[in-house]
Design an enzyme around this catalytic site. Structure first.
Site, mmCIF file in Angstrom:
data_model
loop_
_atom_site.group_PDB
_atom_site.id
_atom_site.type_symbol
_atom_site.label_atom_id
_atom_site.label_comp_id
_atom_site.label_asym_id
_atom_site.label_seq_id
_atom_site.Cartn_x
_atom_site.Cartn_y
_atom_site.Cartn_z
ATOM 1 N N LYS A 38 0.747 -1.293 0.051
ATOM 2 C CA LYS A 38 -0.033 0.272 0.067
ATOM 3 C C LYS A 38 0.883 1.250 -0.090
ATOM 4 O O LYS A 38 0.544 2.037 -0.617
ATOM 5 C CB LYS A 38 -1.085 0.041 1.269
ATOM 6 C CG LYS A 38 -2.190 -1.023 1.148
ATOM 7 C CD LYS A 38 -2.720 -1.148 2.404
ATOM 8 C CE LYS A 38 -3.837 -2.150 2.333
ATOM 9 N NZ LYS A 38 -4.360 -2.270 3.651
ATOM 10 N N GLN A 62 -5.205 -1.291 9.499
ATOM 11 C CA GLN A 62 -5.040 -2.776 8.934
ATOM 12 C C GLN A 62 -5.847 -3.787 9.950
ATOM 13 O O GLN A 62 -5.469 -3.836 10.900
ATOM 14 C CB GLN A 62 -3.547 -2.896 8.810
ATOM 15 C CG GLN A 62 -3.476 -4.410 8.178
ATOM 16 C CD GLN A 62 -3.841 -4.378 6.599
ATOM 17 O OE1 GLN A 62 -3.894 -3.254 6.058
ATOM 18 N NE2 GLN A 62 -4.107 -5.609 6.235
ATOM 19 N N ASP A 69 -11.674 2.773 4.005
ATOM 20 C CA ASP A 69 -12.107 1.342 3.666
ATOM 21 C C ASP A 69 -13.549 1.128 3.462
ATOM 22 O O ASP A 69 -13.988 0.112 3.028
ATOM 23 C CB ASP A 69 -11.908 0.522 5.053
ATOM 24 C CG ASP A 69 -10.504 -0.216 4.960
ATOM 25 O OD1 ASP A 69 -10.078 -0.696 4.060
ATOM 26 O OD2 ASP A 69 -9.761 -0.375 6.065
HETATM 27 N N1 GUN Z 1 -6.916 -6.699 5.928
HETATM 28 C C1 GUN Z 1 -7.141 -7.475 4.910
HETATM 29 N N2 GUN Z 1 -8.105 -6.550 4.029
HETATM 30 C C2 GUN Z 1 -7.967 -5.335 4.563
HETATM 31 C C3 GUN Z 1 -8.829 -4.193 4.048
HETATM 32 O O1 GUN Z 1 -9.430 -4.314 2.931
HETATM 33 N N3 GUN Z 1 -9.018 -3.276 4.951
HETATM 34 C C4 GUN Z 1 -8.329 -3.367 6.186
HETATM 35 N N4 GUN Z 1 -8.404 -2.245 6.892
HETATM 36 N N5 GUN Z 1 -7.460 -4.386 6.447
HETATM 37 C C5 GUN Z 1 -7.617 -5.431 5.878
#
Ligand code: GUN
Length: 281
Positions: A52, A96, A119
């Site tokens: 990311k 996360q 998100d």
């Molecule tokens: N962990 C795995 N996928 C995601 C996601 O799309 N967002 C977040 N915040 N954590 C994750």
């Protein structure tokens, strides 16, 4: 049969976003910022967050990662989120997941200001999406949606079957398809005859976490099949769709890896830019 190239689609989207960031920089003399909070040292989370950060920087966003040990107190995290909520240089905040057990996930999600919720997990955004209003949309279903639209721009009246009802994928995917005037069926582990449901579908989105669940004889000729699954098995990583079998029937199918995965991160960048744009109005 078209093997949907998610890597290529994500690279194209990132290129468009890079251009947009550069235009926003000229217009506002600042760039959108994404801050990720990472708690603990789970390997998959570390990898996601590194990807990311790399992608965000590549398209020209301001990117920060705040790391905490998995012993961090919930209060510390909530206070940090409040600080980021009032920080004008932060357009988007992502915590996360998964979180350590002693931290209340829902409390954390609701602490993020809805306007910075990249998100799309905040109840305000979930509600806005289901009411058809402007909202942040969870990155994975948004990525699936963009891939489907590339294959079939007009989805009106199509029959879509979503396999899986999670808040992360199945439910928001359903809302996006409904907005496009699809007739949507949500299926899950208690669905009586999953094969019969899938056989009705012009579009199948499999997001259920069961390796190769969707077989060749579950899929109507010329259906579009999107595989969200990432399952570790003895033969390596496989999706929720049996790729070889389904490729004989489908019009278009996403591979695993290289399908939905790369689009998820590109959509996170898109959400960050969209949050920034809405905050400038
Ligand atoms: N962990 C795995 N996928 C995601 C996601 O799309 N967002 C977040 N915040 N954590 C994750």
């Amino acid at each position: 049969m078209i093997v949907i190239d998610g890597k290529k689609a994500a690279a194209e989207l990132r290129q468009e976003l890079k251009q947009e960031v550069s235009e926003l920089k000229s217009k506002y003399n600042k760039v959108p910022g994404l801050t990720v909070i990472l708690i603990g040292d789970l390997a998959p989370s570390q990898i996601y967050v590194r990807n990311k950060e790399k992608s965000a920087t590549e398209v020209g966003l301001k990117s920060d990662v705040i790391r905490y040990p998995d012993t961090v107190e919930e209060k510390t995290v909530l206070e940090k989120i409040q600080e980021l909520n009032s920080d004008e240089t932060v357009s988007g905040i992502l915590v996360q997941l998964p979180l350590p057990k002693h931290i209340d996930k829902q409390k954390v999600i609701e602490a993020i200001h809805p306007s910075k919720d990249v998100d799309g997990f905040h109840p305000m955004n979930v509600g806005n999406l289901s009411s058809g209003y402007e909202s942040s949309v969870p990155c994975t279903p948004l990525g699936c949606y963009l891939l489907i639209k590339k294959i079939e721009p007009n989805l009106s009246g199509k029959k879509a079957v979503v396999v899986g009802r999670s808040n992360l994928n199945g439910k928001p995917m359903t809302q996006l398809l409904l907005k496009e005037n699809c007739t949507v069926t949500i299926t899950h582990s208690r669905t009586k005859d999953l094969k019969a449901e899938c056989l009705e579908a012009d579009i199948i989105v499999a997001a259920v976490g069961i390796p190769e669940l969707v077989r060749g004889d579950w899929v109507k000729k010329d259906a579009i099949v999107i595989d969200v699954g990432i399952n570790k098995t003895d033969k390596g990583i496989v999706g929720d769709v049996h790729f070889d079998e389904v490729s004989n029937n489908a019009k278009a199918l996403t591979p695993v890896p290289g399908g939905v995965g790369p689009m998820t991160i590109a959509c996170l960048l898109k959400n960050t830019i969209d949050c920034f744009k809405r905050s400038q109005i």
